[in-house]
Structures are given as C-alpha cells and as structure tokens.
Design a protein around this motif. Structure first.
Motif: not given
Length: 193
Positions: A91-95, A103-117
């Motif tokens: 939670a709060g981490e940029v994944v 794997l295409a894992v979605t972490a709940p409450d992860a922070a959005p990245a401010a950059f392109d993948p």
C-alpha cells in the motif's frame, strides 16, 4: 533447437542431455514471453520452455515447475525488514509493471506511477534500484536481474508462474522425445528413453 524464456532454469536438463546425447549439441535460443507462441510456430524451434498460459492449439504442453512471486525493491527499502511480504504491504508503493510483465499483479492501494511503464523487466529493475517503486516478478527473473542495490522478498499472496515444456504435436522427433524423457526424469535405461 530449444527455446527458453528469460529466467528458465534448465541446467539439470542440459547436463542430462549432454551425458545422454554427447554427439548432439543442444542449441539454445532465448525467446520473449510475448513471442513464445510465434517462436514455437516458426520452423526453427523443436521445443521451448514457456510460461503458462499459452495457446495450446496443436501443442503438447508439460508443466514443469511453479515459480513463487517476489517483490523486488531497493536494497535500502523498508520492505527489506520483512522476510516475506503480502500485497497489503505494498500500500502506497509505486508498483512498476513493465511492458514484458508476466504476472500482471494488481496491488490494492498502490500509488500510481508518474512515468510510462518501462519496456523491459531489466529497465524496471534499474528504476527500482534508484529507489523509485517496486516490481513483482517470478523469483527466477529477480535472480536473473539481481544487482547489489536491489533486494527481493517472497510475496505470499501473489500468483505463481508455471514454466512448461511445449512443442508442436506434428513436429515430435526422436530428439524431442529424448528431451521430454529427460524432463520427465526417465533414465537412459528406460524403455521409453
């Protein structure tokens, strides 16, 4: 020719092949997970170690092993204090999810990245090493891209990734049969080779 996705652990099978078939070298070619089916459809590969899922039409597929997921983080990250992690710990981490994410894992409450993948897992590891975000990958990819400035921890509730041997059913040859026997643990003295 044997294709192999990045991180595939096939050393014991290569060793067994070398002992059993010393006059027939095993030629390896790395294939991207995103291209694994098209690589198998090409005529130059006899078989390949692939990541499931894969379109199984016209293929023989033997699941070989499951890989546990890990979280790759900066060696200085607070996440390294734990021996294992759960998705809630992110939670709060940029994944970071690179374009070649398997794997295409979605972490709940992860922070959005401010950059392109990033394009590749290797690029994502460089970003993680800089202290920006975390990455979730199968353990073999974490080991493949390991650096001194990153660490990884098992992700208890993440999805496993299955590595399998696949080949076209119409292109089963004696060499493919021999390799299948090796990965299934048959000895050279087995009646099936």
């Amino acid at each position: 020719m044997l294709g192999a996705i990045p991180g595939a652990t096939l050393g014991k099978w290569i060793d067994a092949w070398s002992r059993r078939m010393p006059r027939t070298p095993l030629v390896l070619r790395e294939i991207a997970v995103s291209d694994q089916r098209s690589a198998l459809d090409a005529d130059d590969l006899d078989a390949a170690l692939v990541r499931l899922p894969i379109d199984r039409a016209d293929l023989h597929v033997i699941p070989l092993y499951d890989e546990i997921p890990v979280v790759v983080c900066s060696a200085e990250s607070h996440l390294t204090a734990a021996d294992e992690l759960e998705l809630d710990d992110l939670a709060g981490e940029v994944v970071i999810a690179p374009a070649d994410d398997v794997l295409a894992v979605t972490a709940p409450d992860a922070a959005p990245a401010a950059f392109d993948p990033p394009a590749t897992t290797a690029d994502a590891v460089e970003i993680v090493a800089a202290g920006v975000g975390v990455l979730i990958v199968p353990m073999s990819l974490a080991r493949l891209h390991h650096r001194r400035d990153v660490a990884f921890r098992p992700l208890r509730d993440g999805p496993t990734s299955t590595v399998a041997l696949a080949w076209h059913a119409s292109r089963t040859t004696p060499a493919v049969d021999t390799f299948v026997g090796i990965v299934r643990g048959r000895t050279a003295n087995s009646s099936r080779g």
